[in-house]
Structures are given as C-alpha cells and as structure tokens.
Design an enzyme around this catalytic site. Structure first.
Site, PDB file in Angstrom:
ATOM      1  CD  GLU A  98     -57.478  62.726 -45.400  1.00 20.07           C
ATOM      2  OE1 GLU A  98     -57.157  62.230 -46.276  1.00 20.07           O
ATOM      3  OE2 GLU A  98     -56.751  62.783 -44.374  1.00 20.07           O
ATOM      4  CG  ASP A  99     -58.052  60.569 -49.476  1.00 24.39           C
ATOM      5  OD1 ASP A  99     -58.380  60.224 -47.894  1.00 24.39           O
ATOM      6  OD2 ASP A  99     -57.432  59.341 -50.108  1.00 24.39           O
TER       7      ASP A  99
ATOM      8  CG  ASP B 103     -64.739  55.948 -44.103  1.00 21.78           C
ATOM      9  OD1 ASP B 103     -65.917  55.495 -43.940  1.00 21.78           O
ATOM     10  OD2 ASP B 103     -64.078  54.830 -43.932  1.00 21.78           O
TER      11      ASP B 103
ATOM     12  CE  LYS C 113     -67.235  55.351 -47.684  1.00 21.09           C
ATOM     13  NZ  LYS C 113     -65.946  54.282 -48.462  1.00 21.09           N
TER      14      LYS C 113
ATOM     15  CG  PHE D 231     -64.296  50.343 -51.193  1.00 21.67           C
ATOM     16  CD1 PHE D 231     -63.303  50.617 -49.626  1.00 21.67           C
ATOM     17  CD2 PHE D 231     -62.603  49.918 -51.598  1.00 21.67           C
ATOM     18  CE1 PHE D 231     -62.033  50.527 -49.030  1.00 21.67           C
ATOM     19  CE2 PHE D 231     -61.871  50.513 -51.228  1.00 21.67           C
ATOM     20  CZ  PHE D 231     -61.216  50.680 -50.748  1.00 21.67           C
ATOM     21  CB  VAL D 232     -65.400  55.649 -53.649  1.00 20.76           C
ATOM     22  CG1 VAL D 232     -66.597  55.435 -53.619  1.00 20.76           C
ATOM     23  CG2 VAL D 232     -64.613  56.099 -52.423  1.00 20.76           C
TER      24      VAL D 232
ATOM     25  NE  ARG E  93     -52.348  55.438 -54.351  1.00 21.44           N
ATOM     26  CZ  ARG E  93     -52.824  55.136 -52.670  1.00 21.44           C
ATOM     27  NH1 ARG E  93     -53.475  56.154 -52.856  1.00 21.44           N
ATOM     28  NH2 ARG E  93     -52.841  54.486 -51.541  1.00 21.44           N
TER      29      ARG E  93
HETATM   30  P1  IMP Z   1     -60.686  57.428 -41.253  1.00 21.72           P
HETATM   31  O1  IMP Z   1     -59.574  57.483 -40.642  1.00 21.72           O
HETATM   32  O2  IMP Z   1     -61.851  56.286 -41.336  1.00 21.72           O
HETATM   33  O3  IMP Z   1     -61.189  58.720 -42.363  1.00 21.72           O
HETATM   34  O4  IMP Z   1     -60.137  56.996 -42.776  1.00 21.72           O
HETATM   35  C1  IMP Z   1     -59.825  58.109 -44.173  1.00 21.72           C
HETATM   36  C2  IMP Z   1     -58.395  56.800 -44.624  1.00 21.72           C
HETATM   37  O5  IMP Z   1     -59.566  55.297 -45.119  1.00 21.72           O
HETATM   38  C3  IMP Z   1     -58.549  57.225 -45.906  1.00 21.72           C
HETATM   39  O6  IMP Z   1     -58.016  58.463 -46.317  1.00 21.72           O
HETATM   40  C4  IMP Z   1     -58.888  56.821 -47.312  1.00 21.72           C
HETATM   41  O7  IMP Z   1     -56.628  55.900 -47.713  1.00 21.72           O
HETATM   42  C5  IMP Z   1     -59.168  54.968 -46.729  1.00 21.72           C
HETATM   43  N1  IMP Z   1     -60.595  55.022 -46.433  1.00 21.72           N
HETATM   44  C6  IMP Z   1     -61.329  55.257 -46.345  1.00 21.72           C
HETATM   45  N2  IMP Z   1     -62.641  54.990 -47.320  1.00 21.72           N
HETATM   46  C7  IMP Z   1     -62.041  54.415 -48.506  1.00 21.72           C
HETATM   47  C8  IMP Z   1     -62.992  53.888 -49.945  1.00 21.72           C
HETATM   48  O8  IMP Z   1     -64.185  54.105 -49.620  1.00 21.72           O
HETATM   49  N3  IMP Z   1     -62.291  53.809 -50.977  1.00 21.72           N
HETATM   50  C9  IMP Z   1     -60.558  54.260 -50.626  1.00 21.72           C
HETATM   51  N4  IMP Z   1     -59.983  53.929 -49.884  1.00 21.72           N
HETATM   52  C10 IMP Z   1     -60.770  54.683 -48.076  1.00 21.72           C
HETATM   53 MG    MG Z   2     -55.708  57.504 -47.066  1.00 25.10          MG
END
Ligand code: IMP
Ligand code: MG
Length: 200
Positions: free
Chosen positions: A95-96, A99, A127, A148-149, A161
């Site tokens: 995963e990138d 969050d 995060k 936000f990154v 990207r």
């Molecule tokens: P989660 O379900 O909230 O953990 O979200 C994960 C997804 O939200 C990631 O795969 C990203 O696509 C997006 N995301 C969350 N935070 C950021 C950020 O700071 N920058 C860009 N995309 C983010």
């Molecule tokens: Mg994503």
C-alpha cells in the site's frame, strides 16, 4: 510568499527505507515465494522499487480499487481483481498509505477469505494518528504526520504521482481551487518546492 508545500521525505530517504524494507522481507520470507500485490494506482511506484530491493523469487499481481468520496469512507469497489488465485500463497499487500485503515481492513477481509497461507501489509506511509480501525501493519516505511501528502505515487486529483519525493500540502484550499497549484512551484527553478532542500 506563504509556503504551499514542503518536502517531507526526500528521494534519498525513501530509497533508503525501501532498501531496508526489501532486506527485511528477504530475511523473513527466505525459502518462500511471496506474491506482492500492488494496490493501484497509489502503490505502483513503491511496489516497483520494493520488488527490486527483494532478493528472493517473488511474483506480482495487481488490484485496482476505488473508494467512494474524495477521501475513503471505507466503501471500496474492486475495479480490477487479481489475475491469480492466492489460495495457499504468502501474500504481501503493498500500500502507499494507511490512513483511516478502512481500505486496508476491507482488503484484508476480502483477500483473507481466499485463504492465503499468510497475509501481511507493507505500507510506505502509516498515518496512524487518523486510524479509525486498527490495522496490523507488518512493514512500514515511515510514520506520516497528519497532513495531506503527495508524490511517489500519491496524488491529488491524479496529479503529482510522478514526484520522486513526498511533499506535504500545507494549503488544501489553494490545492482544491487549483489542483495544479503546486506544479508551478515544482517547475520553478531547480524543480524543488519551497521549503527544506531536497536532502536526497
Ligand atoms: P484509508 O482507507 O483512509 O486508510 O485510505 C487509504 C487511501 O486514502 C490511500 O490509499 C490513498 O488513496 C488515500 N489517502 C489517504 N491519505 C492521503 C494523503 O495524504 N494523500 C493522498 N492520498 C491519501
Ligand atoms: Mg490509494
């Protein structure tokens, strides 16, 4: 001028962490052939670099998902599923960023139901301050502050990207008004954003 963004992780810092993660995976999976699943699109760049840092026979697969809403609300739809059956395989989900953890939780449950012999998460960024559901992150590149990154796979409206480093967007209003707002800074002069120099 107020800084719109600053460099959070330089290209050199990212590559050093990727090498360390690759070494850890190489040691942990010795004698096995894990499949590294890239969650498109954000993880593609990290996945590609991580693969080259692993000194084992590995296989790769790709899954594309979308979350409803600008930021994930945990409702995830699979746009492209894996090509291969992961039953009985050692799976590493790449995963990138984790969050809120809702996306990762969904993925763990849907992939876990296919009965892999093991299933672990490797995320470049964690995060954790924003976590809603706990996620068992086995491999983490960096703990990420609650900002936000962008860059190294991470986008805002599909832009940024391709940056080899990661920046923190300090002014989301400016970015919302003009998604290309930071591109102008990046194109300025030496190609770095205002803020700390790229130490990489
Ligand atoms: P989660 O379900 O909230 O953990 O979200 C994960 C997804 O939200 C990631 O795969 C990203 O696509 C997006 N995301 C969350 N935070 C950021 C950020 O700071 N920058 C860009 N995309 C983010
Ligand atoms: Mg994503």
């Amino acid at each position: 001028m107020e800084e719109l963004a600053s460099v959070l992780f330089t290209a050199g810092e990212i590559q050093a962490r990727v090498r360390a993660l690759g070494e850890a995976i190489t040691a942990d999976y010795a004698g096995r052939t894990p499949v590294l699943i890239s969650i498109l699109k954000g993880a593609a760049m990290f996945h590609a670099d991580l693969l080259r840092a692993i000194d084992l026979s590995v296989s790769v697969d790709f899954m594309s998902i979308t979350s409803y809403g600008a930021r994930s609300a945990g409702v995830v739809r699979i746009m492209k599923d894996l090509d291969e059956d992961i039953g009985g395989r050692d799976v590493i989900l790449v995963e990138d960023i984790v969050d809120t953890g809702l996306t990762a939780t969904y993925l763990l449950s849907t992939l876990g139901a296919r009965e892999p012999s093991s299933l672990e998460i490797c995320t470049l960024l964690d995060k954790s301050a924003r976590r809603i559901t706990p996620v068992p992150v086995r491999y983490r590149g960096f703990e990420c502050p609650d900002v936000f990154v962008l860059g190294y796979g991470l986008d805002f409206e599909e832009v940024y990207r391709n940056l080899p480093y990661i920046i923190a967007a300090n002014d989301m209003d400016a970015l919302a008004e003009d998604p290309l707002a930071l591109v102008k800074l990046l194109e300025d002069g030496d190609g770095t954003v205002a803020g700390p120099e790229d130490r990489g």
